[in-house]
Design an enzyme around this catalytic site. Structure first.
Site, PDB file in Angstrom:
ATOM      1  N   SER A   1       0.895  -1.175   0.000  1.00  0.00           N
ATOM      2  CA  SER A   1       0.000   0.000   0.000  1.00  0.00           C
ATOM      3  C   SER A   1       0.924   1.213   0.000  1.00  0.00           C
ATOM      4  O   SER A   1       1.358   1.678   1.051  1.00  0.00           O
ATOM      5  CB  SER A   1      -0.884   0.014   1.254  1.00  0.00           C
TER       6      SER A   1
ATOM      7  N   LYS B   1      -6.200   3.024  -2.771  1.00  0.00           N
ATOM      8  CA  LYS B   1      -5.996   2.291  -1.512  1.00  0.00           C
ATOM      9  C   LYS B   1      -5.913   3.247  -0.321  1.00  0.00           C
ATOM     10  O   LYS B   1      -6.462   2.995   0.757  1.00  0.00           O
ATOM     11  CB  LYS B   1      -4.713   1.452  -1.623  1.00  0.00           C
TER      12      LYS B   1
ATOM     13  N   LYS C   1       0.036   4.969   8.343  1.00  0.00           N
ATOM     14  CA  LYS C   1       0.835   5.274   7.137  1.00  0.00           C
ATOM     15  C   LYS C   1      -0.094   5.515   5.936  1.00  0.00           C
ATOM     16  O   LYS C   1       0.083   6.468   5.182  1.00  0.00           O
ATOM     17  CB  LYS C   1       1.795   4.099   6.890  1.00  0.00           C
TER      18      LYS C   1
HETATM   19  P1  NDP Z   1       4.058  -6.714   8.129  1.00  0.00           P
HETATM   20  O1  NDP Z   1       4.574  -5.643   8.985  1.00  0.00           O
HETATM   21  O2  NDP Z   1       3.367  -7.878   8.720  1.00  0.00           O
HETATM   22  O3  NDP Z   1       5.255  -7.307   7.217  1.00  0.00           O
HETATM   23  C1  NDP Z   1       6.119  -6.457   6.533  1.00  0.00           C
HETATM   24  C2  NDP Z   1       7.029  -7.260   5.617  1.00  0.00           C
HETATM   25  O4  NDP Z   1       7.935  -6.370   4.953  1.00  0.00           O
HETATM   26  C3  NDP Z   1       7.907  -8.275   6.357  1.00  0.00           C
HETATM   27  O5  NDP Z   1       8.170  -9.335   5.494  1.00  0.00           O
HETATM   28  C4  NDP Z   1       9.167  -7.444   6.630  1.00  0.00           C
HETATM   29  O6  NDP Z   1      10.308  -8.250   6.785  1.00  0.00           O
HETATM   30  C5  NDP Z   1       9.276  -6.692   5.335  1.00  0.00           C
HETATM   31  N1  NDP Z   1      10.025  -5.447   5.462  1.00  0.00           N
HETATM   32  C6  NDP Z   1       9.753  -4.400   6.280  1.00  0.00           C
HETATM   33  N2  NDP Z   1      10.617  -3.393   6.053  1.00  0.00           N
HETATM   34  C7  NDP Z   1      11.464  -3.831   5.090  1.00  0.00           C
HETATM   35  C8  NDP Z   1      12.578  -3.246   4.424  1.00  0.00           C
HETATM   36  N3  NDP Z   1      12.975  -1.995   4.696  1.00  0.00           N
HETATM   37  N4  NDP Z   1      13.216  -3.985   3.496  1.00  0.00           N
HETATM   38  C9  NDP Z   1      12.812  -5.237   3.207  1.00  0.00           C
HETATM   39  N5  NDP Z   1      11.760  -5.840   3.795  1.00  0.00           N
HETATM   40  C10 NDP Z   1      11.090  -5.135   4.704  1.00  0.00           C
HETATM   41  O7  NDP Z   1       3.134  -5.982   7.041  1.00  0.00           O
HETATM   42  P2  NDP Z   1       1.866  -6.578   6.234  1.00  0.00           P
HETATM   43  O8  NDP Z   1       2.249  -7.842   5.587  1.00  0.00           O
HETATM   44  O9  NDP Z   1       0.677  -6.512   7.099  1.00  0.00           O
HETATM   45  O10 NDP Z   1       1.690  -5.407   5.151  1.00  0.00           O
HETATM   46  C11 NDP Z   1       2.465  -5.335   3.948  1.00  0.00           C
HETATM   47  C12 NDP Z   1       1.810  -4.285   3.058  1.00  0.00           C
HETATM   48  O11 NDP Z   1       0.468  -4.700   2.753  1.00  0.00           O
HETATM   49  C13 NDP Z   1       1.686  -2.903   3.743  1.00  0.00           C
HETATM   50  O12 NDP Z   1       1.864  -1.891   2.787  1.00  0.00           O
HETATM   51  C14 NDP Z   1       0.260  -2.910   4.281  1.00  0.00           C
HETATM   52  O13 NDP Z   1      -0.229  -1.594   4.435  1.00  0.00           O
HETATM   53  C15 NDP Z   1      -0.461  -3.711   3.196  1.00  0.00           C
HETATM   54  N6  NDP Z   1      -1.691  -4.391   3.609  1.00  0.00           N
HETATM   55  C16 NDP Z   1      -1.767  -5.180   4.750  1.00  0.00           C
HETATM   56  C17 NDP Z   1      -2.958  -5.807   5.087  1.00  0.00           C
HETATM   57  C18 NDP Z   1      -3.105  -6.683   6.310  1.00  0.00           C
HETATM   58  O14 NDP Z   1      -4.233  -7.120   6.597  1.00  0.00           O
HETATM   59  N7  NDP Z   1      -2.047  -7.015   7.033  1.00  0.00           N
HETATM   60  C19 NDP Z   1      -4.172  -5.608   4.285  1.00  0.00           C
HETATM   61  C20 NDP Z   1      -3.977  -4.846   3.076  1.00  0.00           C
HETATM   62  C21 NDP Z   1      -2.782  -4.247   2.778  1.00  0.00           C
HETATM   63  P3  NDP Z   1      10.743  -8.840   8.228  1.00  0.00           P
HETATM   64  O15 NDP Z   1      10.120 -10.202   8.318  1.00  0.00           O
HETATM   65  O16 NDP Z   1      12.211  -8.864   8.164  1.00  0.00           O
HETATM   66  O17 NDP Z   1      10.232  -7.875   9.281  1.00  0.00           O
END
Ligand code: NDP
Length: 296
Positions: free
Chosen positions: A96, A171, A240
């Protein structure tokens, strides 16, 4: 098709699982243990040590990270994504994200003959597991058509919203309206509880009346009335998204007083809560401040 998926977070994991069921998948995650855990559950999946290794040989790469800036950061460096992406490949960013950064990424990749779409999703972790996510896509129509079969692995409704950044804009506005609903319901339901109305009766009545919403129909009965309070989407991520929407309003010269106020209240709740709090935690905070409980 050979596909790579980067970012096995709360929503990335179930999305990647659905891609694995249809394609030859390589995954990469910043914290390697999460990649290994995913591969243990999906034996055909290959785990890459770096973004570069994940992208090498992939026809399409899907990213799902917290912010567009995180995706942009992943591109750079000798082990970065760009070093592995091959000419003719497609990058689908399901983060997002924000339109300005998405357009910058697209321009950078276009110079190397790599296609890009912003493709944020809605529908939560349950929707990802069920393959029913709504996917909001920004980019050229031809690139949208190219991305479509891949997005069908986890998307139930996949919509071409317009040019690059249009998916991000859609979004961000959607999630800001979600935030408005959460904050408004917290205030309304707490008031009803204090007025002596049982929370269950209040929610049931709302849901056959004109004040209902997705939050009242689905989230409150499932998570608040039951007292389950699972953590599926971090409040920090919703905050965010609201920030992206408010930046967009400013860019467009719109004041958006209601949405800006919601943004202030959400930020205040975020600051009062744990860093990993769920996006419904502001309701819990409202309960605590009013000295009522909405379980029932
Ligand atoms: P999480 O916080 O659960 O996971 C984030 C992921 O991104 C992890 O795999 C993390 O790795 C990785 N990450 C974070 N920072 C970095 C970086 N700087 N470089 C590389 N990898 C990174 O987030 P979500 O999965 O919940 O959300 C992901 C996206 O989807 C967001 O934009 C969110 O707004 C969107 N979203 C989420 C929903 C939900 O229900 N959860 C619904 C709809 C959209 P690590 O394992 O190392 O921390």
């Amino acid at each position: 098709m050979r596909v790579a998926f980067l970012g096995l977070g709360a929503i990335g994991r179930p999305m990647a699982a659905r891609v694995a069921a249809r394609h030859r998948l390589t995954v990469w995650n910043r914290t390697p243990a999460r990649g290994a855990e995913f591969a243990a559950a999906h034996p055909a999946v290959v785990v890459a040590a770096t973004p570069r290794e994940a992208a090498a040989g992939a026809e399409a790469v899907i990213t799902c990270l917290p912010t567009s800036k995180d995706v942009e950061g992943l591109l750079s460096g000798p082990q970065g994504l760009e070093a592995g992406l091959e000419t003719g490949a497609l990058l689908i960013d399901c983060t997002s994200g924000d339109g300005a950064t998405s357009r910058r990424i697209a321009e950078r990749l276009a110079a190397r003959g790599i296609d890009f779409v912003d493709a944020p999703v809605s529908g939560g972790t349950n929707g990802a597991e069920a393959g029913t996510l709504t996917v909001m896509v920004g980019g050229d129509a031809t690139v949208f058509e190219r991305a479509l079969p891949l997005l069908q692995a986890f998307g139930g409704r996949i919509v071409h919203m317009g040019p690059l950044g249009a998916g991000d804009a859609m979004k961000a506005v959607n999630n800001t309206l979600l935030a408005v609903n959460i904050l408004a319901l917290a205030e309304g339901l707490v008031a009803l509880a204090k007025a002596g109305v049982s929370p269950r009766a209040a929610v049931d009545t709302l849901n056959t009346s004109s004040g209902r919403s997705f939050v009242s129909e689905s989230l409150i009965p499932d998570r608040v009335l039951t007292g389950r309070w699972p953590v599926t989407f971090r409040l920090a991520l919703l905050d965010k998204d609201v920030g992206i929407c408010l930046d967009l309003l400013r860019e467009l010269g719109l004041s958006g007083p209601l949405l800006n106020r919601a943004g202030e209240l959400l930020r205040e709740a975020r600051n009062a809560l744990d860093a990993n709090a769920d996006y419904l935690a502001p309701i819990r905070l409202a309960e605590q401040r009013a000295g009522v409980e909405l379980r029932g």
